[in-house]
Scaffold this motif. Structure first.
Motif, PDB file in Angstrom:
ATOM      1  N   SER A 437       1.108  -1.237  -0.017  1.00 37.87           N
ATOM      2  CA  SER A 437       0.234  -0.152   0.213  1.00 37.87           C
ATOM      3  C   SER A 437       1.162   1.319   0.274  1.00 37.87           C
ATOM      4  O   SER A 437       2.056   0.832   0.423  1.00 37.87           O
ATOM      5  CB  SER A 437      -1.334  -0.548   1.455  1.00 37.87           C
ATOM      6  OG  SER A 437      -0.073   0.060   2.563  1.00 37.87           O
ATOM      7  N   LEU A 438       0.399   2.341  -0.386  1.00 37.96           N
ATOM      8  CA  LEU A 438       1.278   3.427  -0.870  1.00 37.96           C
ATOM      9  C   LEU A 438       0.692   4.549  -0.573  1.00 37.96           C
ATOM     10  O   LEU A 438      -0.915   4.771  -0.732  1.00 37.96           O
ATOM     11  CB  LEU A 438       1.422   3.658  -2.120  1.00 37.96           C
ATOM     12  CG  LEU A 438       2.506   4.892  -2.676  1.00 37.96           C
ATOM     13  CD1 LEU A 438       3.985   5.082  -1.826  1.00 37.96           C
ATOM     14  CD2 LEU A 438       2.249   4.975  -4.148  1.00 37.96           C
ATOM     15  N   SER A 439       1.042   5.212   1.070  1.00 44.63           N
ATOM     16  CA  SER A 439      -0.112   6.668   1.638  1.00 44.63           C
ATOM     17  C   SER A 439      -0.267   7.949   1.009  1.00 44.63           C
ATOM     18  O   SER A 439       1.028   7.764   0.032  1.00 44.63           O
ATOM     19  CB  SER A 439       0.149   6.060   3.029  1.00 44.63           C
ATOM     20  OG  SER A 439       1.982   7.185   3.210  1.00 44.63           O
ATOM     21  N   ASP A 440      -1.242   8.266   0.820  1.00 50.25           N
ATOM     22  CA  ASP A 440      -1.285  10.053  -0.114  1.00 50.25           C
ATOM     23  C   ASP A 440      -0.339  10.020   0.660  1.00 50.25           C
ATOM     24  O   ASP A 440       0.352  11.440  -0.033  1.00 50.25           O
ATOM     25  CB  ASP A 440      -2.137  10.398   0.235  1.00 50.25           C
ATOM     26  CG  ASP A 440      -3.778   9.551  -0.307  1.00 50.25           C
ATOM     27  OD1 ASP A 440      -3.337   9.265  -1.183  1.00 50.25           O
ATOM     28  OD2 ASP A 440      -5.168   9.934   0.276  1.00 50.25           O
ATOM     29  N   ASP A 441       0.534  10.400   1.894  1.00 51.60           N
ATOM     30  CA  ASP A 441       1.219  11.155   2.034  1.00 51.60           C
ATOM     31  C   ASP A 441       2.419  11.038   1.562  1.00 51.60           C
ATOM     32  O   ASP A 441       3.368  11.969   1.473  1.00 51.60           O
ATOM     33  CB  ASP A 441       1.570  10.618   4.316  1.00 51.60           C
ATOM     34  CG  ASP A 441       0.516  11.489   4.687  1.00 51.60           C
ATOM     35  OD1 ASP A 441      -0.379  12.463   4.407  1.00 51.60           O
ATOM     36  OD2 ASP A 441       1.105  11.534   5.881  1.00 51.60           O
ATOM     37  N   VAL A 442       2.786   9.305   1.247  1.00 50.34           N
ATOM     38  CA  VAL A 442       4.387   9.459   0.394  1.00 50.34           C
ATOM     39  C   VAL A 442       4.572  10.804  -0.790  1.00 50.34           C
ATOM     40  O   VAL A 442       5.451  10.014  -1.116  1.00 50.34           O
ATOM     41  CB  VAL A 442       4.392   7.832   0.380  1.00 50.34           C
ATOM     42  CG1 VAL A 442       5.799   7.256  -0.561  1.00 50.34           C
ATOM     43  CG2 VAL A 442       4.450   7.742   1.981  1.00 50.34           C
ATOM     44  N   ILE A 443       3.305  10.214  -1.419  1.00 47.14           N
ATOM     45  CA  ILE A 443       2.891  10.505  -2.845  1.00 47.14           C
ATOM     46  C   ILE A 443       3.451  12.265  -2.578  1.00 47.14           C
ATOM     47  O   ILE A 443       3.785  12.598  -3.049  1.00 47.14           O
ATOM     48  CB  ILE A 443       1.017   9.886  -3.890  1.00 47.14           C
ATOM     49  CG1 ILE A 443       1.340   8.609  -4.042  1.00 47.14           C
ATOM     50  CG2 ILE A 443       1.694  11.077  -4.909  1.00 47.14           C
ATOM     51  CD1 ILE A 443       0.103   8.015  -4.271  1.00 47.14           C
ATOM     52  N   LYS A 444       2.460  12.514  -1.950  1.00 45.83           N
ATOM     53  CA  LYS A 444       2.601  14.003  -1.523  1.00 45.83           C
ATOM     54  C   LYS A 444       3.994  14.419  -1.122  1.00 45.83           C
ATOM     55  O   LYS A 444       4.672  15.286  -1.729  1.00 45.83           O
ATOM     56  CB  LYS A 444       1.590  14.893  -0.205  1.00 45.83           C
ATOM     57  CG  LYS A 444       1.344  16.084  -0.647  1.00 45.83           C
ATOM     58  CD  LYS A 444      -0.334  16.148  -0.221  1.00 45.83           C
ATOM     59  CE  LYS A 444      -0.319  17.764   0.622  1.00 45.83           C
ATOM     60  NZ  LYS A 444       0.304  17.881   2.031  1.00 45.83           N
ATOM     61  N   LYS A 445       4.800  13.719  -0.887  1.00 38.95           N
ATOM     62  CA  LYS A 445       6.488  14.030  -0.339  1.00 38.95           C
ATOM     63  C   LYS A 445       6.562  14.362  -1.252  1.00 38.95           C
ATOM     64  O   LYS A 445       7.678  15.119  -2.037  1.00 38.95           O
ATOM     65  CB  LYS A 445       6.714  13.410   1.031  1.00 38.95           C
ATOM     66  CG  LYS A 445       6.886  14.044   2.296  1.00 38.95           C
ATOM     67  CD  LYS A 445       7.423  13.856   3.314  1.00 38.95           C
ATOM     68  CE  LYS A 445       7.489  13.620   4.867  1.00 38.95           C
ATOM     69  NZ  LYS A 445       6.928  12.502   5.336  1.00 38.95           N
ATOM     70  N   ASN A 446       6.775  13.175  -1.953  1.00 42.86           N
ATOM     71  CA  ASN A 446       7.885  12.823  -3.022  1.00 42.86           C
ATOM     72  C   ASN A 446       7.313  14.024  -4.352  1.00 42.86           C
ATOM     73  O   ASN A 446       8.025  14.446  -4.914  1.00 42.86           O
ATOM     74  CB  ASN A 446       7.251  11.549  -3.512  1.00 42.86           C
ATOM     75  CG  ASN A 446       8.659  10.572  -3.797  1.00 42.86           C
ATOM     76  OD1 ASN A 446       9.450  10.647  -4.772  1.00 42.86           O
ATOM     77  ND2 ASN A 446       8.419   9.561  -3.173  1.00 42.86           N
ATOM     78  N   THR A 447       5.862  14.333  -4.697  1.00 43.86           N
ATOM     79  CA  THR A 447       5.538  15.243  -5.701  1.00 43.86           C
ATOM     80  C   THR A 447       5.499  16.594  -5.444  1.00 43.86           C
ATOM     81  O   THR A 447       5.722  17.391  -6.163  1.00 43.86           O
ATOM     82  CB  THR A 447       4.056  15.087  -6.255  1.00 43.86           C
ATOM     83  OG1 THR A 447       3.776  15.013  -5.093  1.00 43.86           O
ATOM     84  CG2 THR A 447       4.163  13.233  -7.187  1.00 43.86           C
ATOM     85  N   GLU A 448       5.824  17.124  -3.952  1.00 42.72           N
ATOM     86  CA  GLU A 448       5.511  18.565  -3.889  1.00 42.72           C
ATOM     87  C   GLU A 448       6.985  19.356  -3.747  1.00 42.72           C
ATOM     88  O   GLU A 448       6.556  20.719  -3.972  1.00 42.72           O
ATOM     89  CB  GLU A 448       5.185  18.843  -2.075  1.00 42.72           C
ATOM     90  CG  GLU A 448       6.343  18.554  -1.242  1.00 42.72           C
ATOM     91  CD  GLU A 448       5.295  18.504   0.624  1.00 42.72           C
ATOM     92  OE1 GLU A 448       4.102  18.426   0.045  1.00 42.72           O
ATOM     93  OE2 GLU A 448       6.411  18.330   0.853  1.00 42.72           O
ATOM     94  N   GLY A 449       8.025  18.766  -3.942  1.00 37.57           N
ATOM     95  CA  GLY A 449       9.051  19.498  -4.937  1.00 37.57           C
ATOM     96  C   GLY A 449       9.520  19.930  -6.072  1.00 37.57           C
ATOM     97  O   GLY A 449      10.435  20.546  -6.870  1.00 37.57           O
ATOM     98  N   LEU A 450       8.271  19.376  -6.563  1.00 42.01           N
ATOM     99  CA  LEU A 450       8.180  19.658  -7.821  1.00 42.01           C
ATOM    100  C   LEU A 450       7.735  21.488  -8.623  1.00 42.01           C
ATOM    101  O   LEU A 450       6.916  21.835  -7.843  1.00 42.01           O
ATOM    102  CB  LEU A 450       7.736  18.347  -9.039  1.00 42.01           C
ATOM    103  CG  LEU A 450       7.248  17.357  -8.830  1.00 42.01           C
ATOM    104  CD1 LEU A 450       6.441  16.834  -9.903  1.00 42.01           C
ATOM    105  CD2 LEU A 450       9.090  16.770 -10.089  1.00 42.01           C
ATOM    106  N   GLU A 451       8.476  21.841  -9.162  1.00 44.15           N
ATOM    107  CA  GLU A 451       7.966  23.478 -10.025  1.00 44.15           C
ATOM    108  C   GLU A 451       6.977  23.370 -10.600  1.00 44.15           C
ATOM    109  O   GLU A 451       6.670  22.303 -10.872  1.00 44.15           O
ATOM    110  CB  GLU A 451       9.181  23.577 -10.485  1.00 44.15           C
ATOM    111  CG  GLU A 451      10.411  23.713 -10.210  1.00 44.15           C
ATOM    112  CD  GLU A 451      11.458  24.596 -11.107  1.00 44.15           C
ATOM    113  OE1 GLU A 451      11.103  25.601 -11.977  1.00 44.15           O
ATOM    114  OE2 GLU A 451      12.433  23.882 -11.129  1.00 44.15           O
ATOM    115  N   HIS A 452       5.981  24.153 -10.069  1.00 43.52           N
ATOM    116  CA  HIS A 452       4.972  23.863 -10.222  1.00 43.52           C
ATOM    117  C   HIS A 452       4.802  24.639 -11.854  1.00 43.52           C
ATOM    118  O   HIS A 452       4.117  26.036 -11.800  1.00 43.52           O
ATOM    119  CB  HIS A 452       3.987  24.564  -9.899  1.00 43.52           C
ATOM    120  CG  HIS A 452       3.881  23.692  -8.240  1.00 43.52           C
ATOM    121  ND1 HIS A 452       2.316  22.375  -8.340  1.00 43.52           N
ATOM    122  CD2 HIS A 452       4.112  23.336  -7.136  1.00 43.52           C
ATOM    123  CE1 HIS A 452       2.628  21.465  -7.644  1.00 43.52           C
ATOM    124  NE2 HIS A 452       4.312  22.095  -6.028  1.00 43.52           N
TER     125      HIS A 452
END
Ligand SMILES: *Cc1c(COP(=O)(O)O)cnc(C)c1O
Length: 454
Positions: A437-452
């Motif tokens: 299982s993969l929590s939303d938190d892990v995904i959020k942490k991994n993608t929030e550094g991306l430039e918007h």
């Protein structure tokens, strides 16, 4: 008259052109960006890395049809056409009114669809005076295909294989070496990128991202050496459209047209290969075929990723690509479908997903093997762990048809066989495999550094 099981094209009916969906897309894919300047890249900017013809194909939004070179067509004839098969036994086991067809890309000596693009890329490299090719490989399917194609066109191949996959699938590295390639586990100490990764994380098991960084570094620091890629990029999906173009003719022989087209999804090449030729009839002729890309629940970029500019590799060597991504340093769980452990989706597919021309579904590991086992026991073919995801998505749709009574026509791509993946089946049969299982938190942490940027 008995019912027909397999539909085969004669050699002179094999398509002589690939289909470039970019020319027909309503919203064109956004350009890749230079990470330093944020300026849009052009084909020439990629010449130091890839062969020039592949760079031009990558950016071609003009020509819908691209000739397959005669030398490549001659090699396609070693194993094409591949059969389109009606899965009567699977239909019966599911007690479904759906008609299930599969395109069997496992019937070439390398065992997967990857050879369709490997031959094209090596041919162009040879033509342009390249002597060496390098690449990364996960499960080893692409590495094996490239090693063989390099040998066919007289090139030397150096392959970086993801460490964990090398351990899980030792026979694939032997296969690559049998075809004459040099194989190195990634991350390795042989490149600066590899050393940096190992310094940060000495226990790193490797990912497609780490192996891509190493292969690109080798290509850009070695004369007459080009990098090749087995998935993700537009020109790779282009070469794979020979699958869907054949399937279109074969469905015609069967007197049917698909309501649903399904493929498993790593970076999108076998999905694009089977889907794009049919999608052109949605775009141009008002057809309403549904397109489903089946990804692993542990690496869900299509269903849970963000649409952003991101790097294609772990070390950040590649251009920024506009794609659905989980973040370029996402570390997927060690599932057996090694070819699906990639953090991002190709830019064409990403745009099509954003435009709702297709959808993704995520499949837990155990469901994928349940499906693979049923397929093996009915149709007699052991599917690759990657392909099991397409079968699981197909079964979901066929069961829906059973419940609704609808007689839909479902076509899926059997991207490869699993005969070199028997340790995965062994673990499944012994009850030693698990879901991740993969929590939303892990995904959020991994993608929030991306430039918007988007
Ligand atoms: C590489 C591979 C995949 C995933 O790659 P795509 O580019 O998404 O097609 C799927 N199935 C098999 C058998 C593979 O080798």
């Amino acid at each position: 008259m008995t019912r027909q099981k397999r539909f085969i094209l004669q050699e002179d009916e094999i398509p002589t052109q690939w289909y470039n969906i970019q020319a027909d897309m309503v919203n064109k894919p956004l350009p890749p960006l230079n990470p330093a300047t944020k300026k849009a890249l052009k084909a020439e900017d990629l010449y130091p890395v890839f062969c020039e013809e592949c760079c031009r194909q990558e950016f071609d939004q003009e020509h819908a049809w691209i000739d397959i070179p005669d030398e490549v067509l001659d090699m396609y004839k070693y194993y094409r056409s591949t059969p389109l098969v009606r899965a009567y036994a699977l239909e019966k086991a599911l007690d479904t009114p759906a008609h299930i067809y599969f395109k069997n890309e496992s019937v070439n000596p390398l065992g997967s669809h990857k050879i369709n693009s490997a031959l094209a890329q090596c041919y162009y490299c040879k033509q342009e005076g390249t002597t060496n090719v390098t690449t990364e490989t996960g499960a080893g399917q692409w590495g094996a295909a490239l090693s063989y194609a390099a040998k066919v066109f007289g090139l030397e191949a150096a392959v970086y294989q993801v460490k964990i996959s090398m351990r899980q699938k030792p026979y694939r590295s032997i296969l690559m070496r049998t075809f004459g390639a040099e194989v190195t586990g990634s991350p390795s100490m042989s490149t600066r990128a590899g050393k940096d990764i190992i310094t940060r994380d000495p226990m790193h098991q490797g990912s497609l991202g780490t192996a891509i960084s190493e292969a690109i570094e080798l290509a850009t620091t070695t004369p007459h050496c080009k990098y090749t890629l087995g998935s993700v990029l537009n020109h790779v999906a282009l070469h794979q459209t020979v699958i869907g173009l054949e399937a279109e003719k074969q469905m015609d022989m069967a007197g049917e047209y698909p309501d649903i087209v399904i493929a498993c999804f790593g970076g999108g090449s076998n999905f694009g290969g089977i889907a794009f030729p049919f999608m052109r009839h949605n775009i141009k002729d008002g057809m309403n075929t549904e397109f489903i890309a089946a990804e692993p629940a542990s690496c869900p970029k299509l269903t849970r990723g963000v649409f952003q500019y991101d790097f294609g590799d772990e070390a950040g060597y590649t251009p920024l690509l506009p794609m659905f991504t989980l973040g370029h340093d996402f570390k997927p769980a060690n599932i057996h479908a090694g070819g699906l452990r990639y953090h991002g989706a190709g830019v064409i597919v990403s745009q099509l997903l954003k435009d709702k021309m297709m959808r993704g579904v995520d499949i837990p590991q155990l469901e994928s093997f349940d499906a693979g086992l049923l397929f093996a026991r009915t149709e007699g073919i052991v599917p690759a762990p990657e392909s099991c995801h397409a079968i699981a998505a197909t079964i979901r749709e066929a069961v829906k048809c059973r419940e609704s009574g609808e007689q839909k026509v479902i076509l899926f791509n059997l991207s490869g066989h699993g005969l070199i993946d028997m340790t995965a089946y062994e673990q499944y049969l012994n009850g030693d495999l698990m879901n991740y299982s993969l929590s939303d938190d892990v995904i959020k942490k991994n993608t929030e550094g991306l430039e918007h940027i988007l």
